[in-house]
Each structure stands twice: as structure tokens, then as C-alpha cells.
Design a protein around this motif. Structure first.
Motif, PDB file in Angstrom:
ATOM      1  N   LEU A 476      -5.670   0.005  -4.351  1.00 43.47           N
ATOM      2  CA  LEU A 476      -6.674   1.057  -4.201  1.00 43.47           C
ATOM      3  C   LEU A 476      -8.046   0.439  -3.977  1.00 43.47           C
ATOM      4  O   LEU A 476      -8.432  -0.527  -4.648  1.00 43.47           O
ATOM      5  CB  LEU A 476      -6.690   1.945  -5.448  1.00 43.47           C
ATOM      6  N   ARG A 477      -8.770   1.055  -3.030  1.00 41.85           N
ATOM      7  CA  ARG A 477     -10.164   0.673  -2.807  1.00 41.85           C
ATOM      8  C   ARG A 477     -11.013   1.930  -2.863  1.00 41.85           C
ATOM      9  O   ARG A 477     -10.744   2.908  -2.168  1.00 41.85           O
ATOM     10  CB  ARG A 477     -10.338  -0.031  -1.460  1.00 41.85           C
ATOM     11  N   LEU A 478     -12.054   1.868  -3.696  1.00 40.38           N
ATOM     12  CA  LEU A 478     -12.954   3.009  -3.878  1.00 40.38           C
ATOM     13  C   LEU A 478     -14.349   2.633  -3.416  1.00 40.38           C
ATOM     14  O   LEU A 478     -14.859   1.556  -3.722  1.00 40.38           O
ATOM     15  CB  LEU A 478     -13.017   3.433  -5.348  1.00 40.38           C
ATOM     16  N   SER A 479     -14.946   3.538  -2.676  1.00 38.16           N
ATOM     17  CA  SER A 479     -16.362   3.401  -2.312  1.00 38.16           C
ATOM     18  C   SER A 479     -17.099   4.599  -2.898  1.00 38.16           C
ATOM     19  O   SER A 479     -16.569   5.302  -3.744  1.00 38.16           O
ATOM     20  CB  SER A 479     -16.520   3.319  -0.791  1.00 38.16           C
ATOM     21  N   SER A 480     -18.309   4.854  -2.435  1.00 37.84           N
ATOM     22  CA  SER A 480     -19.114   5.934  -3.012  1.00 37.84           C
ATOM     23  C   SER A 480     -18.416   7.284  -2.924  1.00 37.84           C
ATOM     24  O   SER A 480     -18.377   8.045  -3.873  1.00 37.84           O
ATOM     25  CB  SER A 480     -20.483   5.993  -2.333  1.00 37.84           C
ATOM     26  N   ASN A 481     -17.851   7.585  -1.766  1.00 37.31           N
ATOM     27  CA  ASN A 481     -17.148   8.865  -1.632  1.00 37.31           C
ATOM     28  C   ASN A 481     -15.863   8.737  -0.816  1.00 37.31           C
ATOM     29  O   ASN A 481     -15.386   9.707  -0.234  1.00 37.31           O
ATOM     30  CB  ASN A 481     -18.061   9.908  -1.001  1.00 37.31           C
ATOM     31  N   GLN A 482     -15.330   7.506  -0.746  1.00 29.40           N
ATOM     32  CA  GLN A 482     -14.118   7.270   0.018  1.00 29.40           C
ATOM     33  C   GLN A 482     -13.095   6.531  -0.843  1.00 29.40           C
ATOM     34  O   GLN A 482     -13.454   5.747  -1.741  1.00 29.40           O
ATOM     35  CB  GLN A 482     -14.425   6.440   1.278  1.00 29.40           C
ATOM     36  N   ALA A 483     -11.818   6.775  -0.584  1.00 24.35           N
ATOM     37  CA  ALA A 483     -10.726   6.085  -1.265  1.00 24.35           C
ATOM     38  C   ALA A 483      -9.654   5.754  -0.242  1.00 24.35           C
ATOM     39  O   ALA A 483      -9.294   6.591   0.591  1.00 24.35           O
ATOM     40  CB  ALA A 483     -10.155   6.951  -2.378  1.00 24.35           C
ATOM     41  N   THR A 484      -9.166   4.522  -0.309  1.00 25.61           N
ATOM     42  CA  THR A 484      -8.092   4.106   0.599  1.00 25.61           C
ATOM     43  C   THR A 484      -6.973   3.480  -0.222  1.00 25.61           C
ATOM     44  O   THR A 484      -7.215   2.785  -1.221  1.00 25.61           O
ATOM     45  CB  THR A 484      -8.599   3.088   1.624  1.00 25.61           C
ATOM     46  N   LEU A 485      -5.732   3.733   0.211  1.00 30.82           N
ATOM     47  CA  LEU A 485      -4.549   3.162  -0.422  1.00 30.82           C
ATOM     48  C   LEU A 485      -3.842   2.247   0.564  1.00 30.82           C
ATOM     49  O   LEU A 485      -3.652   2.605   1.727  1.00 30.82           O
ATOM     50  CB  LEU A 485      -3.583   4.259  -0.867  1.00 30.82           C
ATOM     51  N   HIS A 486      -3.460   1.074   0.087  1.00 29.02           N
ATOM     52  CA  HIS A 486      -2.707   0.129   0.914  1.00 29.02           C
ATOM     53  C   HIS A 486      -1.381  -0.158   0.226  1.00 29.02           C
ATOM     54  O   HIS A 486      -1.339  -0.564  -0.939  1.00 29.02           O
ATOM     55  CB  HIS A 486      -3.487  -1.176   1.098  1.00 29.02           C
ATOM     56  N   LYS A 487      -0.292   0.077   0.929  1.00 32.48           N
ATOM     57  CA  LYS A 487       1.036  -0.157   0.376  1.00 32.48           C
ATOM     58  C   LYS A 487       1.312  -1.653   0.330  1.00 32.48           C
ATOM     59  O   LYS A 487       1.338  -2.330   1.361  1.00 32.48           O
ATOM     60  CB  LYS A 487       2.088   0.550   1.226  1.00 32.48           C
ATOM     61  N   LYS A 488       1.525  -2.153  -0.890  1.00 32.49           N
ATOM     62  CA  LYS A 488       1.760  -3.586  -1.061  1.00 32.49           C
ATOM     63  C   LYS A 488       3.245  -3.922  -0.975  1.00 32.49           C
ATOM     64  O   LYS A 488       3.640  -4.902  -0.336  1.00 32.49           O
ATOM     65  CB  LYS A 488       1.205  -4.053  -2.406  1.00 32.49           C
ATOM     66  N   CYS A 489       4.097  -3.126  -1.615  1.00 33.08           N
ATOM     67  CA  CYS A 489       5.525  -3.387  -1.561  1.00 33.08           C
ATOM     68  C   CYS A 489       6.292  -2.176  -2.051  1.00 33.08           C
ATOM     69  O   CYS A 489       5.728  -1.279  -2.686  1.00 33.08           O
ATOM     70  CB  CYS A 489       5.909  -4.621  -2.394  1.00 33.08           C
ATOM     71  N   SER A 490       7.574  -2.170  -1.731  1.00 31.11           N
ATOM     72  CA  SER A 490       8.488  -1.138  -2.219  1.00 31.11           C
ATOM     73  C   SER A 490       9.445  -1.766  -3.217  1.00 31.11           C
ATOM     74  O   SER A 490       9.913  -2.892  -3.024  1.00 31.11           O
ATOM     75  CB  SER A 490       9.281  -0.518  -1.065  1.00 31.11           C
ATOM     76  N   LEU A 491       9.735  -1.026  -4.255  1.00 27.51           N
ATOM     77  CA  LEU A 491      10.621  -1.487  -5.313  1.00 27.51           C
ATOM     78  C   LEU A 491      11.688  -0.434  -5.550  1.00 27.51           C
ATOM     79  O   LEU A 491      11.519   0.737  -5.183  1.00 27.51           O
ATOM     80  CB  LEU A 491       9.845  -1.757  -6.606  1.00 27.51           C
ATOM     81  N   GLU A 492      12.765  -0.852  -6.205  1.00 26.52           N
ATOM     82  CA  GLU A 492      13.849   0.086  -6.462  1.00 26.52           C
ATOM     83  C   GLU A 492      14.357  -0.085  -7.880  1.00 26.52           C
ATOM     84  O   GLU A 492      14.599  -1.208  -8.336  1.00 26.52           O
ATOM     85  CB  GLU A 492      14.987  -0.124  -5.468  1.00 26.52           C
TER      86      GLU A 492
END
Length: 1183
Positions: A476-492
Motif C-alpha cells: 500500500l502507498r498513501l499520499s495526501s488524498n490518493q491510495a494505490t495497491l500493488h499485488k506482491k504475491c498470491s498465496l494459498e
């Protein structure tokens, strides 16, 4: 008489007295003075009563410098000195011996006379003593019955009343100076009748005019007394004239039931009544007969003593667990201090289906509520206002909500369509109110189905769980009024009924997850990620039973998990895997643990959970419940926050949000640490350190309370020896009967510490093996206070003999052992294989077990694989086997025999040669190891010189073993280990004992290449030949008429001294010679001579140690420790050197160590340590 001194004793605290801000405690026959400010013992007055136990302490109301301590038939006057900086307890004159058991003592106020005493005895007799303890007069009651308790009412002899609790469940009031019959016996003035059991304690309040009694019937009864005169006629000293008592009337005011067992003692304060009982509970009652507080902290089954401060500010209790605890009455939390009210969210118009579903606390003042119609609301407790953060129909009926613990205003929501919504504030000014902040939101499609759970891993990462066990790790990356998600890996997740994550955390490169099925999974985050879902590298299958793993956290480089099975576990990260160290349980019935919090005061671990339908906050450090709030149970949504000494708790009940606020009842002060809640069954000496010239002894104990403790005995700055708990090992489901120790066989790189194995066995045929890391002297830098911080332990094996067939899926092909489920492991002995055969595989240990079903069993434990294999067993004794010992016999060519010595209730001592079965097992199981014959030959040829028989430095036990310098002479000073210089160790069961097709288990998890190798080796272990019923001892000595309770062997030059003590009160000492048959290599034993001392003690001998070639030390249930001299001139005979009475009753075990002087530690109902000279001369008489 030899110089034998008692340097330490602890046991049940049988009497207490509060004087001038200090607590005087009676433990055994000694008095101890504790300072309430410094919370430690400042003074010990030993031997106040030469024989017996102090059962009462009475202070003079008119001379605060005088105390009277009494117990049994003896009393003694003590002068107390409380000068600034100087405190003294000085016995005055000799002790006074009465004709009968003393129940109460009262300091009298007499004009013209000083310091007189009134004494009540067990047959309803009262006598008066002057200040020189000369008897002035004696009066008996007309009802000359046996008393169970007595209490003097008043302090003036002319108006003195005795309230006597009889064996007939009555309280008799009579005056020693009152009316008498023709025989001079005093008549009974009044009777209190109502109890259904014998009466144990009586208390009287002059101001309240009430008598309070407690009884065997579990009740506390309050009797209101009425006198004909008005209260104003009582003089300032509170003396009630004798004439009033003749016209006294009584009414049973209350019958109070709050204890679950017998009630031992009671005190009346101005506005409360305090009682203690056999259930280890201290109850506080108000004037209406209601319990306002229950104090629980003592272990075991009884609080034996109670004292209160004069103004009623605090109470002091002393328990059978040897602890002393102070409870502050003015800080006791009552149920009236719990403030709760309902928060009513604003409803949408024409929306009856809109009700709260989830509740959380954003901050101390702000509550967040998610409703069924998809509205997210905020409530300010200060302003009592509501605001709406969002309203979205896509979150109707189903929502998961998770607050970030790393960001004050960051919320994650998940819905049934797989959408993840992040809500966060853009306000950078943290002083702004949460209600006034501007909230932003951002949606992400994270799963194709519903979001089952959201777990925050760090401030910049989170884990979401979707259908079919799919998990995604997001950055997760947060700025003043923005948020972005980056998928790092999938698990089971591995398959299970409820296949989603309930808790997760991350340490270094390992992600640890817990699922709803009670399993814990470990994922490696270091490897490069593939497009496919990653499986766990390790799984602890159903380690929390079949219920949910509720919490996972990381603290001090350890991983902790909690679950709804009532346990929390500690793990260590080792080479990218978790190693389960141990499991802990709070108390019986507390089966729902929901959260662990290490931010408590002084590093206290706070446990959040649910007991029945109550929310409970538990302090692990104080062993005390801090908060209990009735809420209906843990299945409902809830959250809480702590600020200072106040807790706020919010939960949902029947569609309503209930907000609660109360104080944490931290009203307990621990003056003296607890030992065990039940009798100690075995004891071991582990180490002795030097701290600035003062010794620090480390010991291990086990008890019927199912716990194993590591303790240290050290002197405090006032020169008083204290006992401190270093670690408590839990895991036994029944009483722990015996302990054994040996070195760890695996390499250890830490130079400041060393590892040992500890074996513990007991009821239900259960055996636990632990690996304990203990500091070396160099690692403490002369500061023993660092010892507890450097102590750690892990459970290697948890073995139950009656579970054998349960693990074998094809019983017709497996072991046919069908043990009695009531079988108990009575004694253990352990030897590291490399100490016998240097070429044996590392980490292999031989374990000898004495069993109550008549078998002697021999096991092999692999420390690396954590597997325990049965090598052989024999029913030779055909009676309960009580003792086993191990020893290593070296023949002139330096080859060795591993010998086991066993003793049973048949009175026989048997010797077993274990070389054949152990070497056969090693040869079959470890093909890389040389054959048995080659091991013996190499063992003989490669040894450079004979075994050292002279080393007596008890501080270098482990060092001597590691360097191959084994001293049998010195080792014989140890209680359990006849193997030279063995030191305690541990071990535990491994999943490899399961079939290889099992993919998960509690100890090892997912199978990899290493695990496959382990399983292959385990198959060979199970295939190794097991010897059953064909084992026979090589030699037998008929020693006693009945059971042998103690056994020890001492190595002479070419012979061995075997000592045994039995139920027949006899001591037998035998001299034997061992040799190896050159043709068959079998061990041959010859008895040279044997001598029997038929009446060595007046009860069974439970502790024995041969300390020299002519000296034998014994301990018995008769509370005596004796040193014997064995003379071999002409005819062998045994002579008494010295005999010492000890304060420990029911002695079960004894440990002996030391070179110049003997340190003798006896255990039973308490502990006592003696220090004696080794070169004591033989007494003139043998008795």
C-alpha cells in the motif's frame, strides 16, 4: 553435633500480622519481616519455635513492640524493633510449653500489671501468664469438649469472654472470670447454633457488635449481638462489661455462600467482611452480605492465613503456594464502578433492517459502526454526536472491516463482490478531531468472490483472503488524498472446512497466518514469486484444536499465537521456520483467548478473552483478572481501548451498541513469590553461580499441580535468601512425578549460554521432553538478576504411552502394547549416548523409565528428529517400579557398559546391561554409524587415558562432559544422574512419527526434502527390533521387605557402593564389583558385602545419596535428614553421624551437591536447604 544449619526454608504461609506498615509472616518455625514499600523480605528470625509450625501471631494493642507467636503447644514472645533504618525481631526468653494445643492468645490490659497473656487451648481451657510466662491461674469450661478454633473477645481479664468453636458445630461463649459450678468450671453464657460443619475461625467486632464465623460447611455466618445497655455506655477502650454478656441476645443476620470449598479464616472491617478459604479465593463482602470483590491469585487449594491493616486499607493473604499477596481494599473495583450505556445510531427512514453489524474503536473517544444497510458511522463519546462516513448498498448485509493498527485513521472494508475499499484521512494535523477530519476513499477489485478477511501486516502492507483459500499480499502507498495497491504475491491456504485467514503477522521474511480451522501456516516471502499461488513451507495443523486462531503477533523476536482452545503458543524463528517452544493456558474455563497485548505495565502480557458470557482482561504477570464485563460471550462484535488505568469496551448486543467504561483493578502486590500449588514431587540441582562471592543456586522442581519450575535461590541486599521463578513449564495434563536431565547433544554456537534437556514424567503415562537454554557464568557478568532474561525453553516431545495404538493405522502390523490408562511414570533416568560411546550419533539419548504397571521401559530419543522410540521393556519386577538410575561402567580396556538400576515395591534392586539393545537400535537406525562391535572397539582404542576420578569441581559439570573428562565420584553428589556429570535437558515428539502421507502436523508442517529424510529415518526407527519380556537383569539384590523409595550408587576405585531406602524404614548399603566377561562381553556383577540398618528412620526413606565411600545421607517422611557412617572394619555396620529435623513435611525428594560443604535440599510440602560439613565425626552413640 556437626555444624548443620538451615539456610533457607519456604512452605505454606500459616500466619500473618500487619505492624507499622510491615508484614510479619510465620512460615514453618520462623518469622519473616516484609517491607510493603520495597516489597521484599528484610529480616528473618529463625527457630522462633524449635519444633512445630507458627499458626498465629498476636500483637499487643498497648505495646506495639511486642508480639506473641504460637503453634502447636508452644508460644514465644518476640520484641519488634522498628527504628529508622534498623528493624529487629528478637525472641524474649525461652519458649513456653503448654499441656495442650494452643488455639488463641490475647494480650491483656491489667491495671498495675504489664504484658500479661491469656491463652486458650484445645480442650476449652484458659490460663493466664505473667510477663515472665509464669502461669497465674487456669480455668476450664463446664463443656470440656474438643475445639477446632477459639477467639478471645476483649482484653481485660475481669470481662474477658472466650468464643469457642466446638467439634459439635457450635460456638460457646463463656467467661474465665465468670460464674462457675461446684467443681470450679465456668458456665456457658451463650451458644450460637446454625453451622452444619465444624467451625474453623471466629471474629468479633466491638463497634458493629457482630460475631462472624466460618465453617466446614462453606458458609460465612454473621451474628448480630444485642445488649441491654446503649452503645454509649461502652468505655473508650471498647470493653463490654461481663454483666452485659449474661443478658446478651443473638440473631443470625446473614448466611453467606461464596466459597466453593471450606472457609478457613475471616476478618471484620468497618464496612466489609473479608474471608479466605480452601478454594484459594479471598472474598470481600459488604454490609448487605453481597460479594463486592473476589481476589484470585494464589495457586493451589488453600489460603491459610489472613491479616488486615488496622484502618482496613488492605488485606494480606498467605497461601499454600508459599506466596504472600497484598490486596488494597480501597482500590477494589466493585460492579457499581462499571459505567455502561447504549449508543443509538441514527436510522434511515423506513429502514427497519438497518442495524449495527460491526463495531470498532478508532481512538479513545471515537467509535466506528458498520450497519446492515452499508452505512459507516462515527460516534464521538465526548460530543455524543454521530457522523456518516459512507453509505453504499454494495456493502449491504455483508461487510468485513479492519482498522489499521499502524495508522490512526486508516480503515479497510471488504464486501461480498470482492471489492476492497480503503478509507483514510487527508488531514495532516493530528490535533484535529476525528469527527472533523476529511475522509477519502478508494476501491480496488481484489477477489472474484467475497472478501473473507482483511489483515494488516504492516503500515504499508495487508493481506486479503478470498474464496477457495486464495490470499493476496498487497503493498500500500498513501499520499495526501490518493491510495494505490500493488499485488506482491498470491498465496494459498491448505484445504480445511473454513478456508480463510483469521489472523496474520510477518517477521523477517516469513508470513505467519492462522485460519478458522485452528492451524498455523508459514509462508516464505524471500523466494521469487511465481504467477501461481504459493503454498506454505510449514504448517502446524490444528495446533489450536478445531477452533479459530484468533490472534498472531511478534514480540521480542518471538511469534505468539492465540486461539479459542484457551491456549497461547510461543515460537522461535530458526532457519526460515518456526519452532514451537511451549504452550500456555491461563486457567480452567478461560477457553476463548482473542487478543494478546504486550504493552502492559512493566512488560506485563495482557490477555483479552471471554470466560463464559463475560469479557475478561487478564494480567499474566500478576496472575489476576483485571476486568470482567458481562457481555453475552465472544461471538459478538467488540473492541476495546486502554488509557492509563481505565478501559473502554464496546460491543453489539441484540442490535444495540453498548459502550462500557471501568477501572482496571490492579490492586494486588506480590510480597513473596509462589512455589507450587501442590506438594513438590521431585527436585534437581541444575547449576550454582557465583555473584560477588555469594552463591546463586538454580534448581528444577515438579509438582502435583502439573507444572515444572526453574527457580533460583539467591541472597537479597538484606542478606535474606529469596526464591525467584525463572521459568514455568506447562504441558502435563496430570501430576508430574519425576524429572531427569542430561546435556543437549546438538551443536550450540552461543558462548554465553548452554543447552540442556529436561525429561519430565508423571500421571497418565505422559512424558514431556524440553530443551532449556541456560546462561553460563560468563554470560551473567556477575549479575544474577539477568538470569531470568537469559532463560528460554522449548517443548521437543509430548509422549503419552496410551496413544501408541491411536497413531498406528494398521494395529495388526504394529506394536501390541495395551497399557493401563492409569499407568504412571514413577521415575526417569537419562543418558546422552555419546557419553557412553563417543562415536554414537549426536543428539541420541537413552531414557530409562520406571512404570507403575510393573514394567521397566527403555527408550531412545533423537533430539534432532524429536522422536521417541521404545527399545525394550521388561515385567521382571511384576510390581510397581519406583526407582531407576543410570550409570556408566568402564572396564580396564576402557570399553563401557550402560547400566540401569531399578527398584520396585517387591523390595528388589535389579541391574540391567543395556549395551545390546541400544547398540542394536543405533546400528539398525543409523546406517552411517559404524557397527556396534566397531563402536566398542574404537571407543576402547581411541581413548587416550583412564577416566578421571578426581575432579570434584561442581561448577564445571558441562565443561567436563564436553571435554570428555567424566568424574563418577563427583557425579554421585547429584540426586538423579549416576551418569558422570550429566546436566539437565529436554526433548519433544515430532510429526515424523505419523505416517509419511500426512502432509501436516503440529510440529513440522509441510513435508520437504529434509522432512522426507527424517521420515525415512523414522521408519527405520520403528522397524528396529523392540525387545519385550525377553529382557532380564544381570544381577538382583533383595534389599527390602517392601517398596524401595530411594536409590543411589557411588563409584569407588574398582567397586560400587549401592544405597537404598525403603518403605520398611530401613537403610541398606551394598558393595558390588562389576566386570565384563571376556568371552561374551556380558556384564557380570558380584556382591561383596551388604549391611542393613533396620530402623534408620521412623517412616519411609524417600531421599538418599551416597556422598563418599563411607558416608550416606538419608531423608525421610519423619522430617529428619541423617548422615550415616558405613564402617567396613571386621563386620560392616552403619553408625549415625548426625540427625537434623527439617520443616518440610512429606519429604518426597532430596538433592545434594557441593565439595567442601554439603548443600542438602529437601522437597515436599515446601523446600528447605541445609548446609553441613562433609568431614563430621561419628557420634559416640549410634542413635
Amino acid at each position: 553435633m556437626a555444624d548443620v544449619k538451615s539456610i533457607y526454608h519456604t512452605g505454606p504461609v500459616t500466619s500473618l500480622c500487619v505492624i507499622k506498615g510491615n508484614v510479619v509472616a510465620g512460615i514453618g518455625n520462623s518469622l519473616y519481616l516484609y517491607d510493603l514499600v520495597e516489597r521484599q523480605c528484610m529480616l528473618k528470625c529463625a527457630g522462633v519455635i524449635l519444633s512445630g509450625t507458627i499458626h498465629g501471631i498476636r500483637k499487643s494493642a498497648y505495646n506495639e513492640a511486642l508480639l506473641c507467636a504460637f503453634g502447636g503447644k508452644v508460644l514465644r514472645v518476640i520484641r519488634v524493633g522498628m527504628s529508622p533504618g534498623v528493624r529487629t525481631l528478637v525472641p524474649q526468653g525461652e519458649e513456653y510449653l503448654a499441656d495442650d494445643w494452643i488455639w488463641d492468645v490475647c494480650w491483656l490490659q491489667q491495671q498495675g500489671e504489664k504484658d500479661q497473656l491469656a491463652v486458650a487451648t484445645a480442650h476449652n481451657v484458659v490460663f493466664r501468664l505473667d510477663h515472665t510466662l509464669r502461669k497465674l491461674e487456669q480455668v476450664a469450661c463446664v463443656e470440656n469438649c474438643i475445639l477446632y478454633c477459639a477467639k478471645f473477645l476483649g482484653t481485660c481479664w475481669e470481662h474477658l469472654i472466650l468464643a469457642a468453636g466446638t467439634v459439635f458445630n457450635q460456638v460457646l461463649l463463656w467467661a474465665p472470670n465468670g460464674q462457675t459450678n461446684t467443681s470450679g468450671q465456668s458456665l456457658v453464657i451463650h451458644k450460637l447454633v446454625g453451622h452444619q460443619g465444624v467451625i474453623f475461625s471466629i471474629e468479633f467486632s466491638v463497634t458493629r457488635r457482630q460475631i462472624c464465623t466460618v465453617s466446614d460447611d462453606r458458609s460465612v455466618r454473621v451474628w448480630q449481638l444485642r445488649f441491654p445497655e446503649v452503645a454509649a455506655d461502652i468505655d473508650c477502650a471498647g470493653v463490654i462489661p461481663l454483666d452485659w454478656w449474661h443478658h446478651c441476645q443473638s440473631t443470625e443476620l446473614f448466611v453467606l455462600y461464596g466459597h466453593s470449598a471450606r472457609v478457613w479464616d475471616v476478618k471484620i472491617l468497618t464496612s466489609t467482611i473479608v474471608s479466605v478459604g480452601e478454594d484459594s479465593t479471598c472474598c470481600v463482602w459488604d454490609n448487605q452480605g453481597k460479594i463486592t470483590q473476589r481476589f484470585k491469585g494464589h495457586k493451589g487449594k488453600s489460603i491459610w492465613s489472613l491479616a488486615v491493616e488496622d484502618t482496613g486499607k488492605f488485606a494480606v493473604t498467605g497461601g499454600g503456594d508459599s506466596s504472600i499477596r497484598v490486596w488494597h481494599m480501597d482500590e477494589a473495583k466493585t460492579s457499581d464502578q462499571l459505567v455502561s450505556h447504549v449508543l443509538v445510531p441514527p436510522k434511515q427512514q423506513n429502514k427497519d433492517t438497518d442495524f449495527p453489524r460491526i463495531v470498532a474503536m478508532v481512538s479513545w473517544d471515537c467509535v466506528m459502526v458498520m450497519t446492515n444497510e452499508g452505512r459507516l458511522l462515527l460516534h464521538s463519546q465526548t460530543d455524543r454526536t454521530w457522523s456518516t462516513l459512507m453509505s453504499d448498498v454494495t456493502f449491504t448485509s455483508y461487510t468485513v472491516l479492519s482498522l489499521s493498527p499502524y495508522h490512526t485513521h486508516l480503515v479497510a472494508l471488504g464486501n461480498i463482490t470482492g471489492t476492497l475499499r480503503l478509507l483514510f484521512t487527508s488531514q495532516s494535523d493530528t490535533s484535529c478531531s476525528t469527527m472533523d477530519m476529511e475522509w477519502c476513499q478508494k476501491d480496488f477489485d481484489v477477489h472474484t468472490g467475497k472478501v473473507y478477511s482483511i489483515n494488516w501486516i504492516s503500515a504499508t502492507s495487508l493481506l486479503t483472503s478470498g474464496p477457495d483459500g486464495k490470499m493476496i499480499f498487497w503493498e500500500l502507498r498513501l499520499s495526501s488524498n490518493q491510495a494505490t495497491l500493488h499485488k506482491k504475491c498470491s498465496l494459498e491456504l491448505p484445504p480445511c472446512k473454513h478456508r480463510w485467514v483469521s489472523a496474520a503477522t510477518m517477521t523477517s521474511d516469513l508470513l505467519v497466518c492462522g485460519d478458522r480451522g485452528g492451524s498455523v501456516h508459514v509462508y516464505s516471502m524471500r523466494t521469487s514469486f511465481s504467477p501461481h499461488s504459493q503454498s506454505p513451507v510449514q504448517t502446524f495443523y490444528r495446533i489450536h484444536g478445531k477452533t479459530c486462531v484468533t490472534h498472531i503477533c511478534c514480540h521480542d523476536n518471538y511469534i505468539y499465537t492465540a486461539g479459542r482452545d484457551g491456549t497461547y503458543n510461543q515460537y522461535e524463528v530458526n532457519e526460515e521456520k518456526l519452532v514451537l517452544l511451549h504452550s500456555n493456558k491461563i486457567h480452567k474455563g478461560f477457553d476463548w483467548l482473542d487478543r494478546l497485548d504486550f504493552t502492559g505495565k512493566d512488560g506485563d502480557l495482557l490477555v483479552y478473552g471471554f470466560h463464559s458470557n463475560n469479557f475478561v482482561l487478564w494480567s499474566s504477570q500478576n496472575n489476576q483478572r483485571l476486568v470482567q464485563i458481562p457481555c453475552g460471550g465472544g461471538h459478538r462484535a467488540w473492541d476495546s481501548r486502554i488509557h492509563g488505568n481505565t478501559i473502554r469496551y464496546v460491543y453489539i448486543r441484540t442490535g444495540e451498541v453498548v459502550f462500557c467504561e471501568t477501572e482496571l483493578s490492579t490492586n494486588q502486590v506480590l510480597l513473596k513469590e509462589s512455589l507450587h500449588g501442590r506438594e513438590i514431587t521431585d527436585i534437581l540441582h541444575i547449576r550454582t553461580y557465583d555473584q560477588g562471592g555469594s552463591p546463586v543456586h538454580v534448581i528444577g522442581t515438579c509438582s502435583e499441580d502439573t507444572q515444572v519450575n526453574f527457580l533460583s535461590l539467591t541472597y537479597n541486599r538484606y542478606g535474606v535468601m529469596n526464591l525467584n521463578q525463572l521459568a514455568s513449564l506447562q504441558g502435563h495434563i496430570s501430576s508430574v512425578r519425576t524429572l531427569a536431565v542430561c546435556d543437549s547433544g546438538l551443536p550450540w554456537k552461543q558462548s554465553s549460554s548452554e543447552r540442556i534437556l529436561l525429561f519430565s514424567g508423571g500421571g497418565r503415562a505422559q512424558l514431556l521432553i524440553w530443551r532449556v537454554t541456560i546462561p553460563k557464568s560468563s554470560g551473567l557478568h556477575g549479575n544474577a538478576d539477568l538470569m531470568a532474561d537469559n532463560f528460554s525453553h522449548e517443548t521437543l516431545c509430548n509422549y503419552m504411552m496410551d496413544h501408541w495404538n491411536n497413531r498406528n493405522r494398521k494395529p495388526w502390523k504394529g506394536h501390541d502394547l495395551k497399557p493401563n490408562p492409569e499407568t504412571r511414570f514413577m521415575d526417569l533416568a537419562a543418558v546422552k549416548a555419546q557419553d557412553v560411546w563417543p562415536l554414537a550419533p549426536p543428539g541420541v539419548h537413552v531414557l530409562m523409565v520406571a512404570c507403575s504397571d510393573g514394567y521397566v521401559r527403555f527408550y531412545c530419543f533423537d533430539e534432532e528428529l524429536r522422536t521417541l522410540t521404545l527399545l525394550g521393556e521388561s515385567v521382571f519386577h511384576d510390581h510397581c517400579v519406583l526407582q531407576v538410575r543410570s550409570m556408566i561402567h568402564c572396564v580396564p580396556d576402557n570399553s563401557r557398559h550402560l547400566v540401569c538400576i531399578s527398584a520396585a515395591t517387591d523390595g528388589r534392586v535389579a541391574f540391567w546391561d543395556l549395551n545390546h539393545i541400544v547398540l542394536h537400535y543405533i546400528e539398525k537406525t543409523y546406517p552411517e554409524i559404524k557397527s556396534a562391535n566397531e563402536m566398542l572397539c574404537i571407543c576402547s582404542s581411541e581413548r587416550k587415558g583412564p577416566i578421571d576420578q578426581t575432579s570434584l569441581d561442581s561448577g564445571n559439570d558441562l565443561k567436563n562432559i564436553c571435554e570428555g573428562e567424566i568424574s563418577l565420584n563427583k557425579h554421585c553428589l547429584y540426586h538423579k544422574h549416576l551418569q558422570p556429570e550429566s546436566v539437565p535437558g529436554q526433548g519433544q515428539d515430532n510429526s515424523c512419527q505419523e505416517d509419511c502421507d500426512d502432509t501436516k502436523d503440529k510440529q513440522g508442517g509441510q513435508r520437504g526434502s529434509v522432512e522426507t529424510q527424517h521420515c525415512n529415518r523414522t521408519k527405520k526407527m520403528m522397524a528396529a527390533t523392540t525387545f519385550r519380556d525377553t529382557l532380564d537383569p544381570v544381577f538382583v539384590i533383595p534389599s527390602h521387605q517392601s517398596g524401595v523409595n530411594s536409590l543411589h550408587v557411588f563409584k569407588l576405585n574398582v567397586r560400587y557402593m549401592v544405597g537404598s531406602g525403603g518403605d520398611d524404614n530401613a537403610l541398606r548399603v551394598s558393595n558390588i564389583t562389576m566386570a565384563s566377561n571376556k568371552g561374551s562381553s556380558q556384564l557380570e556383577i558380584t556382591l561383596n558385602w551388604s549391611v542393613l540398618e533396620g530402623n534408620a528412620h521412623s517412616a519411609q526413606i524417600t531421599g538418599l545419596c551416597v556422598i563418599e565411600d563411607r558416608r550416606v545421607l538419608t531423608a525421610s517422611v519423619d522430617q529428619r535428614v541423617c548422615l550415616w557412617d558405613v564402617s567396613t572394619e571386621m563386620v560392616p555396620q552403619v553408625q549415625l553421624v548426625w540427625c537434623k529435623f527439617v520443616q518440610v513435611s512429606d519429604i518426597s525428594s532430596m538433592a545434594v551437591w557441593g565439595s567442601d560443604r554439603l548443600n542438602i535440599l529437601t522437597a515436599g510440602v515446601g523446600l528447605e536447604m541445609l548446609c553441613a560439613e562433609k568431614d563430621s565425626q561419628v557420634a559416640v552413640s549410634s542413635r
